[in-house]
Design a protein around this motif. Sequence first.
Motif, PDB file in Angstrom:
ATOM      1  N   GLY A 126       0.815  -1.207   0.000  1.00 55.66           N
ATOM      2  CA  GLY A 126       0.000   0.000   0.000  1.00 55.66           C
ATOM      3  C   GLY A 126       0.850   1.258   0.000  1.00 55.66           C
ATOM      4  N   TYR A 127       1.999   1.187   0.692  1.00 56.17           N
ATOM      5  CA  TYR A 127       2.899   2.342   0.734  1.00 56.17           C
ATOM      6  C   TYR A 127       3.324   2.721  -0.675  1.00 56.17           C
ATOM      7  CZ  TYR A 127       3.471   0.757   5.593  1.00 56.17           C
ATOM      8  OH  TYR A 127       3.261   0.380   6.869  1.00 56.17           O
ATOM      9  N   LEU A 128       3.646   1.675  -1.444  1.00 55.34           N
ATOM     10  CA  LEU A 128       4.130   1.887  -2.800  1.00 55.34           C
ATOM     11  C   LEU A 128       3.028   2.482  -3.676  1.00 55.34           C
ATOM     12  CD1 LEU A 128       6.626   1.437  -4.541  1.00 55.34           C
ATOM     13  CD2 LEU A 128       5.693  -0.794  -5.189  1.00 55.34           C
ATOM     14  N   GLN A 129       1.814   1.939  -3.496  1.00 52.76           N
ATOM     15  CA  GLN A 129       0.680   2.458  -4.270  1.00 52.76           C
ATOM     16  C   GLN A 129       0.480   3.946  -3.986  1.00 52.76           C
ATOM     17  OE1 GLN A 129      -2.082  -0.752  -2.893  1.00 52.76           O
ATOM     18  NE2 GLN A 129      -3.029  -0.332  -4.842  1.00 52.76           N
ATOM     19  N   ALA A 130       0.514   4.296  -2.679  1.00 53.27           N
ATOM     20  CA  ALA A 130       0.319   5.685  -2.289  1.00 53.27           C
ATOM     21  C   ALA A 130       1.409   6.549  -2.903  1.00 53.27           C
ATOM     22  CB  ALA A 130       0.326   5.806  -0.772  1.00 53.27           C
ATOM     23  N   CYS A 131       2.629   6.007  -2.894  1.00 52.30           N
ATOM     24  CA  CYS A 131       3.776   6.768  -3.377  1.00 52.30           C
ATOM     25  C   CYS A 131       3.681   7.000  -4.891  1.00 52.30           C
ATOM     26  CB  CYS A 131       5.033   5.988  -3.025  1.00 52.30           C
ATOM     27  SG  CYS A 131       6.490   6.937  -3.244  1.00 52.30           S
ATOM     28  N   LYS A 132       3.242   5.976  -5.600  1.00 43.09           N
ATOM     29  CA  LYS A 132       3.109   6.126  -7.052  1.00 43.09           C
ATOM     30  C   LYS A 132       2.056   7.172  -7.390  1.00 43.09           C
ATOM     31  CE  LYS A 132       5.091   1.906  -8.717  1.00 43.09           C
ATOM     32  NZ  LYS A 132       4.921   0.460  -8.972  1.00 43.09           N
ATOM     33  N   LYS A 133       0.999   7.157  -6.602  1.00 43.76           N
ATOM     34  CA  LYS A 133      -0.049   8.146  -6.819  1.00 43.76           C
ATOM     35  C   LYS A 133       0.475   9.553  -6.495  1.00 43.76           C
ATOM     36  CE  LYS A 133      -4.942   8.492  -6.460  1.00 43.76           C
ATOM     37  NZ  LYS A 133      -6.179   7.949  -5.993  1.00 43.76           N
ATOM     38  N   ALA A 134       1.296   9.635  -5.432  1.00 41.00           N
ATOM     39  CA  ALA A 134       1.874  10.928  -5.053  1.00 41.00           C
ATOM     40  C   ALA A 134       2.747  11.456  -6.178  1.00 41.00           C
ATOM     41  CB  ALA A 134       2.682  10.779  -3.769  1.00 41.00           C
ATOM     42  N   SER A 135       3.435  10.550  -6.821  1.00 42.67           N
ATOM     43  CA  SER A 135       4.298  10.944  -7.929  1.00 42.67           C
ATOM     44  C   SER A 135       3.467  11.539  -9.067  1.00 42.67           C
ATOM     45  CB  SER A 135       5.068   9.702  -8.397  1.00 42.67           C
ATOM     46  OG  SER A 135       5.675   9.950  -9.630  1.00 42.67           O
ATOM     47  N   GLU A 136       2.313  10.899  -9.311  1.00 45.24           N
ATOM     48  CA  GLU A 136       1.400  11.420 -10.333  1.00 45.24           C
ATOM     49  C   GLU A 136       0.916  12.812  -9.964  1.00 45.24           C
ATOM     50  OE1 GLU A 136      -2.040   8.910 -11.005  1.00 45.24           O
ATOM     51  OE2 GLU A 136      -0.688   7.181 -11.180  1.00 45.24           O
ATOM     52  N   ILE A 137       0.496  12.957  -8.697  1.00 42.27           N
ATOM     53  CA  ILE A 137      -0.079  14.234  -8.254  1.00 42.27           C
ATOM     54  C   ILE A 137       0.961  15.344  -8.325  1.00 42.27           C
ATOM     55  CG2 ILE A 137      -1.111  15.476  -6.304  1.00 42.27           C
ATOM     56  CD1 ILE A 137      -2.136  12.753  -5.286  1.00 42.27           C
ATOM     57  N   SER A 138       2.183  15.030  -7.833  1.00 41.50           N
ATOM     58  CA  SER A 138       3.180  16.085  -7.699  1.00 41.50           C
ATOM     59  C   SER A 138       3.993  16.272  -8.970  1.00 41.50           C
ATOM     60  CB  SER A 138       4.125  15.754  -6.539  1.00 41.50           C
ATOM     61  OG  SER A 138       4.810  14.550  -6.840  1.00 41.50           O
TER      62      SER A 138
END
Lengths: 348, 650
Positions: B456-468
């Motif tokens: 889940g950490y990785l999923q959140a991080c990948k999404k953060a990368s998209e957002i930022s």
Amino acid sequence: MNASLSRLISHYSLKLRKEYLPSRKPAGHIPPKSWIEPDHVLGKEGHALVVILPTVGCYWALTAGGCSMCGYIYDGVLSTPPPTLILEYFKLAYEKAASLSYPMSVKIFTSGSFFDEREVPKLARDEILRFLSYETKVEEVIVESRPEFVTEEAVNDAINVLRGKRLTVAIGLETTNDKVRSLINKGFSLSDFKATLETLKRLEAGVKVYLLVKPPFLRETEAIFDVENSIRQLSKMNVDAISLNPCTVHKGTFVELLWKRGDYRPPWLWSLVKIILDVHGEIDATITCAPTASGHPRGPHNCGLCDRGIDTALKRFSVTQNIKQLKNLNCKCKLQWKLYCQEELISQ
Amino acid sequence: MFEVLRRDGPGRITRARVGSKTFETPNLVFYFVNDALPPPPQVRLVMTYESDMLSKIDGRIKLVPLMSPLISDINEAINYGLSLGADVLIASSPLVTGQRDVAAILLEGLLESARAIKETVKNVPVAIPIYYFPHEPLRNAFLSKVSKLGFKFYVIRWLEKALRNPRDLVAFLREINYFIGSNALLFASGRIPPSYYLHLVYLGIDLFDASFIIDATIRNLYFFDGEWHPLSALSELPCFCEACLILRKSSPSGDEKMRLLLNHNVFSALSILRKASLLIKQSRLRDGVEEACHHSPELAALLRISDREAYQLLEKYTPVSSKSKVYCIGPESYYKPSIERFRTRVATRYTPPKSVAAVLLLPCSARKPYSSSHSHRLFRKVVVEAGVKGVCEGIVTSPLGLVPRELEEVYPAAHYDIPVTGEWDQEEIKIAAECVANYLNKFPDDCPVIAHLNGGYLQACKKASEISGREIIYTEVEGSLTSPPSLSSLKSTLLRFSKQECREIDHLKEVFRKTADYQFGLGAGEKLSPDSATAKTRARGEKILYDGKVLLAHISPSTGFVVPTLEGGSRLASFSHWVLFKGELIKGSSVMVPGVEDADPQIRPGDIVFVLDSSKELVGIGEAILSGEEMSKLSRGVAVKLKHVKRRGE
């Protein structure tokens, strides 16, 4: 606050009257309604013939919107019938009394004022009373009127025509508290009533007063307080009879507006029992209470299980004046009623 | 007439004084209806208007309602109420009806009678009614007028109508707080089910009436664990209270049976309010509310809407720290005010250290603070072995989102507890992604970001990368994050970004700075701890900050907060979190509410605050017991518990 409310009630009532009144029928299209009920006739158990004359209706309702709870005006007709027709109708209604024996009373209601000539022309009034003056089993004639029409002349004439039969004038005072009466939009004051009362007493006519149990804007407890207070005051003024009229929700009235929004609940039947039990023994006047529509959401009601029994007890008391009729009445909902009375003071 | 003893969110414990009697809230007001239903012994407040009932109430607080001004003269009504020996009068008010134009007239009449009462009644507290109308402008106009009269006790009417519309209920309670503030007791009258008590206490209600309970008792219903059961349907009573013991043993009938049932029901309802008190004392009221919201969808909806639409209200009174753990069990915990506050403060008050070679995103650990956990010790070892200087670490977690390493000991980062399964739901991923994205955007664009994450950490991080829009370098994870191949991938990735010009970050000093920013606002850290200051860990692990020989601050081991000394505090005193004291020198160990002239509205219960005298000189440092708003508005109680006091001659 009371005055502003009164104006607002009048405004809403006029609007309602405008909407509902045109659907009334033309004169002559409805025969008078009449029925027989047990009654307390001048100290004796007997019967009453009740006759509702269809007239053009109460001027107060027609011109000022009228009383906030009153929908009787819609039972009237579009114009005043000719005096001959009124008399004819009355006689027709009186046929129902054939089976009755002495003592009986006749109650003539117009849903307005019997002494207002716009409703009941003088000729018709005289003829009806004259007709009754020959009926030996009739002890008492009861008519209704707003105080402004109860003039010395009108009452005197009626007494003369009745030739010794008791004339009782019933007046919808509703409460002795002027503030409370303003919430009914009644349009007259306690002092107006007192003047009328004096006239009636002087002419030795009977006086019956209607009290409204739970006018709009009163909590149950406040309504009980108001009625008990009124009864005690009226007793001191020597009125002959007091009729407790629990408020019912009539179609096309301001009270109905409140009721539809959930802002008004007709009184509990327990409140009526309490009022009579509280004041009984303190006062001389006859107290009657014959609720209409009891047990119905639009009328005085309890839980639904005990309504019929209490309604009967109240009516039995009204005829017999025997307080035992009202003692030891019970139901589970009596506590609900007590709770309702208390919590309403804080939570409403 | 009352003081706030303790708070947890808008929920509070107060002690009120009426004449020579006192009562505490949260509490229940009983209606003395009939001899068949006498007030149970546990009941402290009793309402009735009948004089024969009143004479039967001994030693308890008597509440007496006054007659409506529609039917009687106000002064007569007052005199009558006083003659009944009332401890509290409920102001006379007309029976208000809902239609707007009619209600407007009636409310005007109510105000008129309230003014008259204010004029004439001096010695007896008066409760003034306020109404919930579904029409916002109408209720606001009334609230605004009535609040100007300055009553300290309000009866909220028709709140039960609002229970059907939680959005409006929350809006209404927010409006009450806006107009009336917290310097008044709030009594919610009407048939409010006891299952709502915890939620409504949490939202600021102090008193309830017993009408719901009395009505249910008359209908022969038995209250147990949040539910009402027909007494006849229970083959065995599940409760062991005194009344139930008698009910069980002697199976009485009639009035006696009803009285016992009443005692049990009132006892059970009161125990919910006692539970509320206890939870407030433990700063765990929120946990109780979250637990109770599983009783019904309505309650769950109410909590969700409160979080979404009354965050400011909830946060304002929520203590910044607590002795208990912060439990985040399910989705209803994601927007806990203490959690949301952490996320907001990191987003708005955290700035990275000056020279950063790389950002390293790591997963959280069950053990707190993270750095004491087995996994983080391994990660740390890798970073040290790699010899890369200037690595700034951020810990991805749920539901806090992202915890900068410097803040890992600050409440609630070191105090929260979640069921760790490694599976994240979409909401958690979304929350964490937004926090991580926000965090990453604080660093220069060319600063590399390394993520050593999975699941889940990785999923959140990948999404953060998209957002930022930030590029993130992911380590190669084989098996677990702490497996030798994973750790060696972490090491080799780090080595790629080693920068010679980067110096080692003075971690402890950054802890002081970032924590001060977190507590007092951006910029506080620089003021407290300039370049000349030094941070170190003393024996027994005490972390201190000093400048030359002057001790500036230490870190509280329980909350992770920076606690400045008077010297350190004087550098921050006018910055924020000031409490203006009316006198010159403080005697004793606390500042009482009447001694407070004014206070920074940013102050929350539990905050470290700076007490200034009338010439704005720092005279004390302590822990706020109340919010800043309450310090300046309440009339009684303790405002600040002092830790350091400037004594005469110092």
